[in-house]
Design a protein around this motif. Sequence first.
Motif, PDB file in Angstrom:
ATOM      1  N   LEU A 258       0.916  -1.054   0.062  1.00 31.60           N
ATOM      2  CA  LEU A 258      -0.087   0.016   0.029  1.00 31.60           C
ATOM      3  C   LEU A 258       1.071   1.230  -0.166  1.00 31.60           C
ATOM      4  O   LEU A 258       1.789   1.507   1.052  1.00 31.60           O
ATOM      5  CB  LEU A 258      -0.917   0.088   1.345  1.00 31.60           C
ATOM      6  N   LEU A 259       0.454   1.998  -0.958  1.00 34.68           N
ATOM      7  CA  LEU A 259       1.738   3.188  -1.247  1.00 34.68           C
ATOM      8  C   LEU A 259       0.800   4.532  -1.228  1.00 34.68           C
ATOM      9  O   LEU A 259       0.814   4.918  -2.337  1.00 34.68           O
ATOM     10  CB  LEU A 259       2.349   2.822  -2.449  1.00 34.68           C
ATOM     11  N   PRO A 260       0.324   4.898  -0.203  1.00 32.44           N
ATOM     12  CA  PRO A 260      -0.201   6.337  -0.368  1.00 32.44           C
ATOM     13  C   PRO A 260       0.933   7.415  -0.565  1.00 32.44           C
ATOM     14  O   PRO A 260       2.147   7.000  -0.264  1.00 32.44           O
ATOM     15  CB  PRO A 260      -0.682   6.680   1.182  1.00 32.44           C
ATOM     16  N   ASP A 261       0.442   8.413  -1.144  1.00 27.72           N
ATOM     17  CA  ASP A 261       1.687   9.355  -1.970  1.00 27.72           C
ATOM     18  C   ASP A 261       2.445  10.019  -0.544  1.00 27.72           C
ATOM     19  O   ASP A 261       3.715   9.578  -0.454  1.00 27.72           O
ATOM     20  CB  ASP A 261       0.881  10.667  -2.491  1.00 27.72           C
ATOM     21  N   ARG A 262       2.107  11.005   0.088  1.00 26.92           N
ATOM     22  CA  ARG A 262       2.846  11.700   1.027  1.00 26.92           C
ATOM     23  C   ARG A 262       1.648  11.964   2.351  1.00 26.92           C
ATOM     24  O   ARG A 262       0.703  12.023   1.837  1.00 26.92           O
ATOM     25  CB  ARG A 262       3.538  12.848   0.686  1.00 26.92           C
ATOM     26  N   ILE A 263       2.151  12.144   3.561  1.00 24.75           N
ATOM     27  CA  ILE A 263       1.433  12.341   4.645  1.00 24.75           C
ATOM     28  C   ILE A 263       0.512  13.671   4.328  1.00 24.75           C
ATOM     29  O   ILE A 263      -0.725  13.550   4.885  1.00 24.75           O
ATOM     30  CB  ILE A 263       2.175  12.431   5.905  1.00 24.75           C
ATOM     31  N   GLN A 264       1.165  14.545   3.721  1.00 23.90           N
ATOM     32  CA  GLN A 264       0.242  15.844   3.636  1.00 23.90           C
ATOM     33  C   GLN A 264      -0.603  15.899   2.458  1.00 23.90           C
ATOM     34  O   GLN A 264      -1.465  16.912   2.336  1.00 23.90           O
ATOM     35  CB  GLN A 264       1.038  17.027   3.521  1.00 23.90           C
ATOM     36  N   THR A 265      -0.688  14.893   1.483  1.00 26.22           N
ATOM     37  CA  THR A 265      -1.595  14.515   0.461  1.00 26.22           C
ATOM     38  C   THR A 265      -2.786  13.617   0.531  1.00 26.22           C
ATOM     39  O   THR A 265      -3.508  13.332  -0.313  1.00 26.22           O
ATOM     40  CB  THR A 265      -0.967  14.384  -1.000  1.00 26.22           C
ATOM     41  N   CYS A 266      -2.647  13.304   1.928  1.00 25.62           N
ATOM     42  CA  CYS A 266      -3.930  12.284   2.284  1.00 25.62           C
ATOM     43  C   CYS A 266      -4.701  12.505   3.425  1.00 25.62           C
ATOM     44  O   CYS A 266      -4.122  13.310   4.554  1.00 25.62           O
ATOM     45  CB  CYS A 266      -3.031  10.845   2.781  1.00 25.62           C
ATOM     46  N   THR A 267      -5.924  12.780   3.351  1.00 28.38           N
ATOM     47  CA  THR A 267      -6.813  12.936   4.467  1.00 28.38           C
ATOM     48  C   THR A 267      -6.879  11.927   5.579  1.00 28.38           C
ATOM     49  O   THR A 267      -6.325  10.858   5.337  1.00 28.38           O
ATOM     50  CB  THR A 267      -8.292  13.074   3.810  1.00 28.38           C
ATOM     51  N   PRO A 268      -7.448  12.269   6.761  1.00 31.69           N
ATOM     52  CA  PRO A 268      -7.397  11.549   7.728  1.00 31.69           C
ATOM     53  C   PRO A 268      -8.371  10.106   7.421  1.00 31.69           C
ATOM     54  O   PRO A 268      -7.823   9.095   7.857  1.00 31.69           O
ATOM     55  CB  PRO A 268      -8.396  12.105   8.977  1.00 31.69           C
ATOM     56  N   THR A 269      -9.481  10.169   6.665  1.00 35.30           N
ATOM     57  CA  THR A 269     -10.185   9.225   6.356  1.00 35.30           C
ATOM     58  C   THR A 269      -9.313   8.163   5.430  1.00 35.30           C
ATOM     59  O   THR A 269      -9.443   6.877   5.624  1.00 35.30           O
ATOM     60  CB  THR A 269     -11.290   9.639   5.368  1.00 35.30           C
ATOM     61  N   LEU A 270      -8.639   8.798   4.597  1.00 35.00           N
ATOM     62  CA  LEU A 270      -7.873   7.664   3.489  1.00 35.00           C
ATOM     63  C   LEU A 270      -6.747   7.055   4.166  1.00 35.00           C
ATOM     64  O   LEU A 270      -6.510   5.824   4.237  1.00 35.00           O
ATOM     65  CB  LEU A 270      -7.348   8.609   2.328  1.00 35.00           C
ATOM     66  N   LEU A 271      -6.176   7.740   5.405  1.00 30.61           N
ATOM     67  CA  LEU A 271      -4.846   7.152   6.139  1.00 30.61           C
ATOM     68  C   LEU A 271      -5.664   6.006   7.062  1.00 30.61           C
ATOM     69  O   LEU A 271      -4.997   4.893   7.318  1.00 30.61           O
ATOM     70  CB  LEU A 271      -4.252   8.173   6.846  1.00 30.61           C
ATOM     71  N   GLN A 272      -6.780   6.415   7.865  1.00 30.07           N
ATOM     72  CA  GLN A 272      -7.455   5.369   8.808  1.00 30.07           C
ATOM     73  C   GLN A 272      -7.749   4.286   7.593  1.00 30.07           C
ATOM     74  O   GLN A 272      -7.504   3.064   8.216  1.00 30.07           O
ATOM     75  CB  GLN A 272      -8.436   6.276   9.189  1.00 30.07           C
ATOM     76  N   ARG A 273      -8.467   4.258   6.798  1.00 33.52           N
ATOM     77  CA  ARG A 273      -8.788   3.035   5.756  1.00 33.52           C
ATOM     78  C   ARG A 273      -7.349   2.463   5.462  1.00 33.52           C
ATOM     79  O   ARG A 273      -7.544   1.193   5.398  1.00 33.52           O
ATOM     80  CB  ARG A 273      -9.624   3.420   4.669  1.00 33.52           C
ATOM     81  N   THR A 274      -6.663   3.048   5.018  1.00 31.22           N
ATOM     82  CA  THR A 274      -5.180   2.444   4.730  1.00 31.22           C
ATOM     83  C   THR A 274      -4.576   1.521   5.857  1.00 31.22           C
ATOM     84  O   THR A 274      -4.221   0.384   5.823  1.00 31.22           O
ATOM     85  CB  THR A 274      -4.119   3.457   4.213  1.00 31.22           C
ATOM     86  N   SER A 275      -4.488   1.963   7.087  1.00 30.28           N
ATOM     87  CA  SER A 275      -4.366   1.538   8.291  1.00 30.28           C
ATOM     88  C   SER A 275      -4.978   0.291   8.526  1.00 30.28           C
ATOM     89  O   SER A 275      -4.524  -0.864   8.447  1.00 30.28           O
ATOM     90  CB  SER A 275      -4.239   2.478   9.500  1.00 30.28           C
ATOM     91  N   ALA A 276      -6.284   0.364   8.520  1.00 27.86           N
ATOM     92  CA  ALA A 276      -7.136  -0.899   8.638  1.00 27.86           C
ATOM     93  C   ALA A 276      -6.952  -2.004   7.520  1.00 27.86           C
ATOM     94  O   ALA A 276      -6.968  -3.073   7.800  1.00 27.86           O
ATOM     95  CB  ALA A 276      -8.791  -0.360   8.562  1.00 27.86           C
ATOM     96  N   LEU A 277      -6.856  -1.740   6.062  1.00 23.98           N
ATOM     97  CA  LEU A 277      -6.465  -2.517   5.189  1.00 23.98           C
ATOM     98  C   LEU A 277      -5.115  -3.027   5.177  1.00 23.98           C
ATOM     99  O   LEU A 277      -4.876  -4.428   5.092  1.00 23.98           O
ATOM    100  CB  LEU A 277      -6.449  -1.811   3.782  1.00 23.98           C
ATOM    101  N   SER A 278      -4.171  -2.305   5.631  1.00 25.68           N
ATOM    102  CA  SER A 278      -2.932  -3.131   6.126  1.00 25.68           C
ATOM    103  C   SER A 278      -2.982  -4.021   7.123  1.00 25.68           C
ATOM    104  O   SER A 278      -2.443  -5.121   7.004  1.00 25.68           O
ATOM    105  CB  SER A 278      -2.140  -1.841   6.697  1.00 25.68           C
TER     106      SER A 278
END
Length: 495
Positions: A211-231
């Motif tokens: 899972l390769l989100p771009d950068r911390i400042q280009t990701c919303t809380p929801t996107l990162l929360q769902r990334t964490s759960a999917l990981s």
Amino acid sequence: MKRIGLKASCVVGFDGTQHVLWRDGEVVFEGSRIEFVGRGYSGPVDQWIDYGNALIGPGFIDLDALGDLDSTVLTLDNGDERAMGRMGSAEYLAAGPRETYSAEEEVFKYRYAFTQLIRNGITTAMPITSMYYREWAETYDEFAAVAGVAAELGLRTYLGPCYMSGMSYWRADGSLAHHWDEPRGLAGLAAAERFFKDFDGSHGGLIRGALLPDRIQTCTPTLLQRTSALSRELDAPVRLHCCQALSEVAMVEQLRGTSPLGWLQQLDLLTPRSVLPHGLYTAGDDDLRRLIDGGASLVHCPLVFARDGEALNSFGRYLAQGVNFALGTDTWPADLLENMRHGLNIARLMEGGTALTRSLDLYNAATLGGARALGRDDLGRLACGAKADITVFSLRGLHLGPLFDPLKNLLLAGRGDDCIASYIDGRCVMHDAQVNGVDYPALQRQAQRQYEKLMRSHSDRAFARPDWKTLFQPAIPFADDYSAAAPLSAIDPLS
């Protein structure tokens, strides 16, 4: 399956705890697994290959691997980055971002980059490309093709389409602003999940998902929360660029009320699955403790930041406190030996001496540290049962000087192209410095043509759309108007 034996004047083995050096050593493997490392193998071998005066060692692991025709080098001595169109302007965003390359050209850049990685002794890669010249981010179909290229060349890769829910741009007054599109970010995450489920473990395990989100400042809380759960659900590694710029730190602190690493801790994204380039700007010992307690790894990319006068404040101190380091190239050239050399020298400048960081620390980061970041005890080492990911570096080069220690000679004076052979998963993917099936001259000519297209795109992103040639100044001024008369692609780089 043939049992293959390799010999050389020096072999880097692994004794279960650390790398050890065998003089006049041997490595024997059958299929994808190593059976013997040492000296005096007495069993049957179908083929012995003697590399003579060379260092046989584990393949390098590059967890921020240049997968691009690199655009960061275009900023070198070209003035204010805001004026040169690397990041888009407000007027460019209003007109609608667009792709610089065709779909075929996007895949070609990976073929070019993967060839460079293999050529430099890298056997496992988690690639990175720039989103600045993309319409948005990467796609499932694109990465289905990229997986095919990696498998064809034989490179072990951790892949997935990059996704994001926002992009940065420059306002007319020179300030930085951000555009958000949450649905597009979540659609990108869904594409990444689909890719993972379709391709993880494919091509005999050579292709793994990430899972390769771009950068911390280009990701919303929801996107990162769902990334964490999917990981957690997929047991998938997550790479997330963070702590790499003061502007990023300021933005995260303003929006989230904590440091970037504090924010990741709240999101449960500081875990052993977390792979974090670059970690330059941290909030002191509290942030280091968050990293260590969570088990996340930092990916150190010293060269790309040194060009801009930036550096990690102490590689050795972080390491001593328990931070696991991997290495990444990030920028051109795709040479981890050069990054080890820069990393060592910069660390000693920052630390004011030689006591905290050793040459071996950088080599370990490129091998054992990368393997640990991936949760793999079968990579980054030559040992019985480990994957047969093996590199051979020639020690014959005059540029290496008189030999006194093979690894130190390579770190002090070696180049990635001292690598003359590479085996990945037991397959010889490069012999006599030639990556199998690759026409180097044709590859370079196509890259040159495509790179001019990239340079021209800077005009579209810059305010007022200046002539693209005015954005890139040569180190030495041209004596006439030859630069305007002859586009870069008209100059054969191999003539």
